[in-house]
Design an enzyme around this catalytic site. Structure first.
Site, PDB file in Angstrom:
ATOM      1  N   GLY A 358       0.878  -1.290   0.080  1.00 44.58           N
ATOM      2  CA  GLY A 358       0.172  -0.145  -0.069  1.00 44.58           C
ATOM      3  C   GLY A 358       0.870   1.157  -0.049  1.00 44.58           C
ATOM      4  N   PRO A 359       0.115   2.571  -0.143  1.00 42.87           N
ATOM      5  CA  PRO A 359       1.023   3.607  -0.152  1.00 42.87           C
ATOM      6  C   PRO A 359       1.660   4.015   1.132  1.00 42.87           C
ATOM      7  CG  PRO A 359      -1.275   4.021  -0.366  1.00 42.87           C
ATOM      8  CD  PRO A 359      -1.241   2.754  -0.370  1.00 42.87           C
ATOM      9  N   GLY A 361       2.398   5.671   4.757  1.00 44.12           N
ATOM     10  CA  GLY A 361       1.404   6.169   5.591  1.00 44.12           C
ATOM     11  C   GLY A 361       0.130   5.495   6.097  1.00 44.12           C
ATOM     12  N   VAL A 362       0.115   4.287   5.610  1.00 51.29           N
ATOM     13  CA  VAL A 362      -1.463   3.897   5.743  1.00 51.29           C
ATOM     14  C   VAL A 362      -1.566   2.749   6.893  1.00 51.29           C
ATOM     15  CG1 VAL A 362      -2.257   3.980   3.483  1.00 51.29           C
ATOM     16  CG2 VAL A 362      -1.018   1.924   4.090  1.00 51.29           C
ATOM     17  N   LYS A 364       1.161   0.367   7.520  1.00 51.13           N
ATOM     18  CA  LYS A 364       1.586  -1.181   7.374  1.00 51.13           C
ATOM     19  C   LYS A 364       2.564  -1.719   8.266  1.00 51.13           C
ATOM     20  CE  LYS A 364       3.414  -0.077   3.214  1.00 51.13           C
ATOM     21  NZ  LYS A 364       3.000   1.360   3.350  1.00 51.13           N
ATOM     22  N   THR A 365       3.669  -0.817   8.870  1.00 51.04           N
ATOM     23  CA  THR A 365       4.673  -1.195   9.648  1.00 51.04           C
ATOM     24  C   THR A 365       4.121  -1.349  10.968  1.00 51.04           C
ATOM     25  OG1 THR A 365       6.188  -0.064   8.169  1.00 51.04           O
ATOM     26  CG2 THR A 365       6.908  -0.652  10.618  1.00 51.04           C
ATOM     27  N   SER A 681      -6.124   3.259 -18.132  1.00 51.83           N
ATOM     28  CA  SER A 681      -7.274   3.163 -17.788  1.00 51.83           C
ATOM     29  C   SER A 681      -7.959   4.800 -18.311  1.00 51.83           C
ATOM     30  CB  SER A 681      -7.508   3.402 -16.108  1.00 51.83           C
ATOM     31  OG  SER A 681      -6.576   4.286 -15.751  1.00 51.83           O
ATOM     32  N   LYS A 724     -10.028   6.010  -7.129  1.00 53.69           N
ATOM     33  CA  LYS A 724     -10.590   6.933  -8.426  1.00 53.69           C
ATOM     34  C   LYS A 724     -12.138   7.252  -7.968  1.00 53.69           C
ATOM     35  CE  LYS A 724      -8.128   4.479 -11.731  1.00 53.69           C
ATOM     36  NZ  LYS A 724      -8.134   3.623 -12.972  1.00 53.69           N
TER      37      LYS A 724
END
Length: 787
Positions: A358-359, A361-362, A364-365, A681, A724
């Site tokens: 994922g991008p 700052g979401v 993950k760590t 897309s 989107k």
């Protein structure tokens, strides 16, 4: 009223680092102009009297009354000389204590108005007992400080002072007490108080002197002991060689052997450790190989070969821990809870290998720590970003100087259990060069069928990694080799919507920042419009790092206000946020109220979430070909060409004059020009913009679209649908056209957004054109297929 006969006005000389006591001689070096002038004024009188007082702060060169202690000593100048320049050497003798009543500034020196302050003359059993105790203690202190003096000499010197107060002053002048302690003694109101203070200070001095002598004696004996031990070791080595006995350092080896007997090791490991212990016994302690083998054996004994932490299999508690630490992330949490459910039924089940993508700052760590906490396991993290050397993972062979075990074995040793949660952070940023390919080393580490017999190059023994819960993280899958991806279960963490960020900010970020800045909720409050402005105008990200930084900046500015005396509650409205953070650095693309022919609204996925993309086209009379601008990548350029080819082929059907394709060029531009763009897309948007341009029919401004187009007009599925859709919603667009194959992906879109939006599913480009270009189907008799 004080007795006027006891009040005098005398020149005053401040002392920087010492105190003058009554009845004691004291040499002084006088250099300050005001002090020299005061001495000269005193010498000009018949009595030659002067007031000597200590300064509170030695760094003050021109002290005022507040810089001086209130009690000083009246002294008489006995001798004066000037060996060089302006420096004056003076010998004074203290006469009595005085209280400074007032300072009178003269032209060259200061005079002090003082009053005599004698210590009451009293005698009682307490003073006599304190006097005797102080005599004994002072004899001991002087003997420790000056060993060359005998106790008889010291006793005779001290016994000459029958006055207890004079003895106190004498001892204070003999030892280097702190300035404050000397002043306390001078200011003592009674003889008993002076004796008590000196006894306490001198007792501490005796302890320090005893410790100093002990350290000095220990250092001398240590040097002698080392020489003695060296000779004994040499003799013992010679005796052992004559007797054919084992080498020295046997006690250390016996300790290692005792630890080996107590350790729970696999048979193969125990056999190898015994062999290395035998080698250690035969190698002299001075050889480098001795230390290498010893470190190797210590590593084996410290590793948790059979030790494991007991899993917390309470599903409800694990769910609560995961929900407390992170907002959303439903799929990831469910996967963790599924594994806990499996462990309850089958404790021997293999641990999963998760890859969180994922991008930035979401979360993950930090999610890895929550997984460990929810399962009751130890947590270790290893960052793989920029790692080039395969030996960092597998370890280095012991033949190399400075060899060490790999990061995984070191992490397990630190954890103290063979089933920790190990996070391999930034797995997508592994390097590769002549030192090896770390990604290839991970193939064995992350394969449950192989890692149960993992062999570290340094350890060279099979260690079972199958019980380790591996969690890897990355921002993208593009740079991860396919064989490595096959070994991991991919869990995607998409960006957060504005509503989710609002909830996370109020639940997690704002309380954390308030705690760090020392503010309370009663002092500062974030309004919804203020917090929304921070999210929209001051951050452009899928995660939360920039948002927390912006909240932290506001917290620090508010803390500064309160530190400067502000008392009212700070209300963070949109206006106040702009005052604190300045102009908005980011501008969100808003829905255009009206589109002219040749413009269509597309949607794009970015690493920071989603964005609205307006594609603009114009005809170039007498021009040729297709011109594309806006830093478009190869795939996007191919989509534009495919769209033009499709429309050209169907020109007659759509009522477009074929000559326009031959006689006019087309220029397609995708703002913003400074941002690179690529991906398939935008195909349907390109086709819509060109169709609008050729037919001169404007598209609807309230409709955005996404989808890949083929030469036959089919609309193919795309990725990043959630981002989107949220981008369109942020821009105020409530109508979105998506490929029908992406209908299932709408489940990822937050329910509130789904309820507010209208979705149109398309299989063919004609579905899109009919839905977005008003009158297109009726004018050109194209059957509408929109569902």
């Amino acid at each position: 009223m004080p007795d006027q006969d006891n009040i005098q006005t005398l020149p005053i000389v401040p002392l920087k680092n010492s105190v003058s006591f009554p009845n004691l001689l004291m040499p002084l070096s006088v250099g300050r102009p005001a002090s020299v002038a005061a001495m000269e004024a005193a010498l000009a009188t018949e009595e030659k009297q002067i007031v000597v007082v200590a300064q509170r702060d030695p760094s003050v060169d021109e002290p005022r009354k507040e810089d001086l202690y209130a009690i000083g000593t009246k002294a008489v100048i006995r001798k004066m000389s000037r060996p060089s320049g302006e420096l004056m050497e003076v010998l004074v003798i203290g006469m009595e204590r005085v209280v400074i009543l007032k300072l009178e500034d003269g032209e060259t020196y200061t005079r002090a108005r003082v009053r005599s302050y004698p210590v009451p003359d009293e005698k009682n059993s307490e003073i006599e007992a304190l006097h005797r105790a102080l005599v004994d203690l002072s004899v001991k202190a002087v003997s420790l400080a000056q060993p060359q003096f005998t106790s008889q000499d010291v006793t005779r010197l001290i016994a000459q002072n029958e006055d207890p107060l004079r003895l106190v002053y004498l001892i204070a002048s003999m030892f280097s007490f702190e300035l404050q302690k000397e002043q306390n003694i001078l200011e003592a109101a009674t003889r008993a108080e002076a004796l008590q203070l000196m006894h306490a200070y001198l007792s501490h001095e005796v302890q320090v002197l005893e410790l100093r002598n002990k350290i000095a004696d220990s250092a001398k004996s240590e040097m002698g002991k080392e020489q003695r031990d060296y000779l004994l070791r040499q003799q013992m080595r010679a005796i052992q060689q004559e007797l054919g006995d084992k080498n020295s350092d046997q006690a250390e080896i016996d300790l290692l052997r005792e630890q080996l007997e107590k350790a729970e090791l696999p048979e193969e490991v125990r056999k190898e450790t015994n062999r290395e212990l035998g080698r250690l016994e035969r190698i002299p302690a001075g050889q480098p190989e001795h230390q290498v083998i010893r470190s190797y054996i210590e590593l084996i004994l410290e590793l948790p070969w059979t030790k494991a932490t007991e899993d917390t299999l309470n599903i409800a508690n694990a769910r609560r821990v995961l929900d407390d630490d992170h907002f959303g992330l439903k799929d990831v949490k469910e996967r963790i809870l599924e594994h806990l459910g499996v462990l309850r039924l089958n404790p021997q089940a293999k641990a999963p290998i998760l890859c969180l993508v994922g991008p930035p700052g979401v979360g993950k760590t930090s999610l890895g720590q929550s997984i460990a906490r929810a399962m009751g396991r130890k947590f270790e993290r290893a960052s793989l970003g920029g790692l080039h050397d395969e030996g960092e993972l597998r370890g280095h062979r012991r033949t190399y100087i400075g060899a060490m075990p790999g990061r995984l074995i070191q992490a397990i040793r630190r954890a103290g259990a063979n089933n920790p949660v190990i996070m391999l952070d930034e797995v997508d940023k592994l390097g590769r060069d002549f030192r090896g390919d770390p990604a290839a080393a991970l193939l064995e580490i992350l394969d449950p069928e192989q890692n149960k017999n993992f062999r570290d190059n340094y350890l060279d023994l099979a260690f079972d990694l199958s019980k380790v819960f591996f969690v890897t993280t990355g921002n993208t899958l593009d740079t991860i080799p396919r064989p490595l991806l096959d070994r991991m279960e991919i869990l995607r963490l998409s960006g957060y919507s504005e509503e989710e960020k609002m909830q996370i900010a109020r639940t997690y970020l704002i309380p954390r920042q308030l705690k760090q800045t020392g503010l309370s909720p009663e002092q500062i409050e974030f309004t919804d419009d203020g917090l929304g402005l921070i999210i929209r105008g001051y951050t452009r990200e899928a995660g939360l790092r920039r948002l927390e930084q912006a909240i932290g900046r506001i917290g620090r500015k508010a803390a500064l206000k309160f530190a400067e005396g502000f008392t009212d509650k700070v209300m963070l409205t949109a206006e106040e946020v702009e005052n604190m953070l300045g102009p908005e650095p980011f501008h969100q693309e808003q829905m255009r109220k009206q589109l002219q022919a040749g413009v269509a609204t597309g949607l794009a996925w970015t690493e920071t979430g989603g964005d609205v993309l307006y594609i603009e086209g114009t005809l170039l009379p007498e021009g040729k070909g297709l011109t594309l601008t806006g830093q478009l990548g190869e795939v996007m350029q191919e989509s534009a060409k495919a769209a033009q080819s499709y429309i050209w082929y169907h020109a007659d059907e759509y009522g477009i004059d074929s000559a326009v394709f031959k006689n006019s060029g087309v220029h397609i531009h995708v703002p913003a020009g400074a941002i690179p763009k690529d991906g398939p897309s935008a195909g349907v948007t390109m086709a819509t913009a060109m169709t609008s341009l050729y037919t001169k029919l404007p598209a609807r401004s309230d409709t955005a679209m996404t989808g890949e187009i083929t030469l036959t007009g089919l609309v193919l599925p795309i990725g990043g649908l959630k981002e989107k859709v949220l981008a369109a919603r942020r821009a105020g667009i409530r109508r979105v056209i998506v490929p029908r194959a992406n209908q299932k992906d709408l489940r990822e879109v937050p329910e509130q957004a789904r309820n507010e939006m209208e979705f149109i599913f398309a299989d063919h480009i004609e579905d899109v054109l009919c839905a977005v270009i008003p009158g297109f189907a009726a004018r050109f008799r194209v059957p509408q297929k929109v569902a």
